[in-house]
Design a protein around this motif. Sequence first.
Motif, PDB file in Angstrom:
ATOM      1  N   ASP A  23      35.858 -37.546  96.529  1.00 41.19           N
ATOM      2  CA  ASP A  23      34.649 -38.429  96.221  1.00 41.19           C
ATOM      3  C   ASP A  23      33.383 -38.004  95.622  1.00 41.19           C
ATOM      4  N   ILE A  24      33.361 -36.705  94.937  1.00 38.32           N
ATOM      5  CA  ILE A  24      32.369 -36.128  94.317  1.00 38.32           C
ATOM      6  C   ILE A  24      31.989 -36.986  93.254  1.00 38.32           C
ATOM      7  N   PRO A  25      30.706 -37.633  93.222  1.00 39.16           N
ATOM      8  CA  PRO A  25      30.276 -38.161  92.018  1.00 39.16           C
ATOM      9  C   PRO A  25      29.984 -37.459  90.822  1.00 39.16           C
ATOM     10  N   ALA A  26      30.764 -37.304  89.878  1.00 41.43           N
ATOM     11  CA  ALA A  26      30.861 -36.254  88.739  1.00 41.43           C
ATOM     12  C   ALA A  26      30.378 -37.175  87.315  1.00 41.43           C
ATOM     13  N   LEU A  27      29.914 -36.574  86.651  1.00 37.38           N
ATOM     14  CA  LEU A  27      29.789 -37.079  85.138  1.00 37.38           C
ATOM     15  C   LEU A  27      30.923 -36.495  84.316  1.00 37.38           C
ATOM     16  N   VAL A  28      31.697 -37.249  83.568  1.00 38.52           N
ATOM     17  CA  VAL A  28      32.663 -37.064  82.684  1.00 38.52           C
ATOM     18  C   VAL A  28      32.169 -37.366  81.258  1.00 38.52           C
ATOM     19  N   CYS A  29      32.418 -36.396  80.412  1.00 39.52           N
ATOM     20  CA  CYS A  29      32.345 -36.590  78.965  1.00 39.52           C
ATOM     21  C   CYS A  29      33.432 -37.177  78.315  1.00 39.52           C
ATOM     22  N   ALA A  30      33.286 -38.413  77.845  1.00 42.85           N
ATOM     23  CA  ALA A  30      34.232 -39.063  76.984  1.00 42.85           C
ATOM     24  C   ALA A  30      34.816 -38.475  75.747  1.00 42.85           C
ATOM     25  N   GLY A  31      33.969 -37.422  75.279  1.00 42.16           N
ATOM     26  CA  GLY A  31      34.276 -36.654  74.055  1.00 42.16           C
ATOM     27  C   GLY A  31      35.407 -35.404  74.405  1.00 42.16           C
ATOM     28  N   CYS A  32      35.117 -34.820  75.432  1.00 42.76           N
ATOM     29  CA  CYS A  32      35.918 -33.561  75.608  1.00 42.76           C
ATOM     30  C   CYS A  32      36.568 -33.596  76.999  1.00 42.76           C
ATOM     31  N   ASN A  33      36.255 -34.475  77.838  1.00 41.97           N
ATOM     32  CA  ASN A  33      36.585 -34.412  79.115  1.00 41.97           C
ATOM     33  C   ASN A  33      36.097 -33.507  80.164  1.00 41.97           C
ATOM     34  N   GLU A  34      34.980 -33.058  79.779  1.00 42.93           N
ATOM     35  CA  GLU A  34      34.599 -31.960  80.666  1.00 42.93           C
ATOM     36  C   GLU A  34      33.869 -32.554  81.900  1.00 42.93           C
ATOM     37  N   GLN A  35      34.025 -31.993  82.775  1.00 47.30           N
ATOM     38  CA  GLN A  35      33.252 -32.736  84.327  1.00 47.30           C
ATOM     39  C   GLN A  35      32.038 -31.663  84.571  1.00 47.30           C
ATOM     40  N   PHE A  36      31.150 -32.496  84.980  1.00 46.52           N
ATOM     41  CA  PHE A  36      29.805 -31.646  85.513  1.00 46.52           C
ATOM     42  C   PHE A  36      29.245 -32.545  86.667  1.00 46.52           C
ATOM     43  N   TYR A  37      28.341 -31.969  87.351  1.00 47.99           N
ATOM     44  CA  TYR A  37      27.596 -32.851  88.363  1.00 47.99           C
ATOM     45  C   TYR A  37      26.004 -32.724  88.009  1.00 47.99           C
ATOM     46  N   ASP A  38      25.431 -33.885  88.466  1.00 44.94           N
ATOM     47  CA  ASP A  38      24.105 -33.818  88.171  1.00 44.94           C
ATOM     48  C   ASP A  38      23.237 -33.150  89.390  1.00 44.94           C
ATOM     49  N   ASP A  39      22.143 -32.816  89.016  1.00 40.78           N
ATOM     50  CA  ASP A  39      21.311 -31.826  90.187  1.00 40.78           C
ATOM     51  C   ASP A  39      21.369 -32.301  91.642  1.00 40.78           C
ATOM     52  N   GLN A  40      21.376 -33.688  91.806  1.00 34.29           N
ATOM     53  CA  GLN A  40      21.497 -34.103  93.351  1.00 34.29           C
ATOM     54  C   GLN A  40      22.735 -33.700  93.921  1.00 34.29           C
ATOM     55  N   THR A  41      23.991 -33.833  92.934  1.00 33.28           N
ATOM     56  CA  THR A  41      25.127 -33.662  93.569  1.00 33.28           C
ATOM     57  C   THR A  41      25.402 -32.097  93.734  1.00 33.28           C
ATOM     58  N   VAL A  42      24.746 -31.361  93.022  1.00 31.20           N
ATOM     59  CA  VAL A  42      24.991 -29.700  93.112  1.00 31.20           C
ATOM     60  C   VAL A  42      24.164 -29.381  94.560  1.00 31.20           C
ATOM     61  N   VAL A  43      23.030 -29.879  94.635  1.00 37.10           N
ATOM     62  CA  VAL A  43      22.345 -29.612  95.884  1.00 37.10           C
ATOM     63  C   VAL A  43      23.069 -30.019  97.143  1.00 37.10           C
ATOM     64  N   TRP A  44      23.804 -31.184  97.200  1.00 32.33           N
ATOM     65  CA  TRP A  44      24.592 -31.757  98.225  1.00 32.33           C
ATOM     66  C   TRP A  44      25.725 -30.743  98.461  1.00 32.33           C
ATOM     67  N   LEU A  45      26.306 -30.329  97.300  1.00 29.04           N
ATOM     68  CA  LEU A  45      27.358 -29.252  97.540  1.00 29.04           C
ATOM     69  C   LEU A  45      27.083 -27.994  98.100  1.00 29.04           C
ATOM     70  N   ASP A  46      25.528 -27.610  97.859  1.00 24.97           N
ATOM     71  CA  ASP A  46      25.349 -26.596  98.088  1.00 24.97           C
ATOM     72  C   ASP A  46      24.780 -26.430  99.861  1.00 24.97           C
ATOM     73  N   LEU A  47      24.443 -27.736 100.121  1.00 22.58           N
ATOM     74  CA  LEU A  47      24.184 -27.865 101.699  1.00 22.58           C
ATOM     75  C   LEU A  47      25.439 -27.878 102.232  1.00 22.58           C
ATOM     76  N   LEU A  48      26.486 -28.400 101.786  1.00 23.48           N
ATOM     77  CA  LEU A  48      27.722 -28.556 102.640  1.00 23.48           C
ATOM     78  C   LEU A  48      28.277 -26.971 102.656  1.00 23.48           C
ATOM     79  N   ARG A  49      27.967 -26.106 101.596  1.00 21.10           N
ATOM     80  CA  ARG A  49      28.380 -24.779 101.547  1.00 21.10           C
ATOM     81  C   ARG A  49      27.552 -24.046 102.590  1.00 21.10           C
TER      82      ARG A  49
END
Length: 99
Positions: free
Chosen positions: A43-69
């Motif tokens: 249930d990670i909120p990811a941003l997905v590019c419609a053009g190339c299907n690249e998945q990436f995370y916004d800054d807030q999500t990266v921070v949250w994952l870092d906290l969990l790690r």
Amino acid sequence: MMSIESSGEQPGVVCPGCGGSDIGMAQVRSAFFHEDRLVVVEDIPALVCAGCNEQFYDDQTVVWLDLLRGAGFPTERARDELRVPVFSFRDCLMTEAET
Ligand SMILES: [Zn+2]
């Protein structure tokens, strides 16, 4: 196509893969190695590019994952456990040699 739940474009976000701006939101599942453990975050909120299907995370999500790690992915906060098969590439090579 991937079975992702899209909820419209995210204004002002540009894909780091292709530079496209047709970016949607999706809930994704990702696996991380932490020391000797493999953990899965759902249930990670990811941003997905419609053009190339690249998945990436916004800054807030990266921070949250870092906290969990940083917390060491505490087992008591896990929702579920998976048993995962582990393969060694060495076994593939040995099987190849026998035949
Ligand atoms: Zn892209």
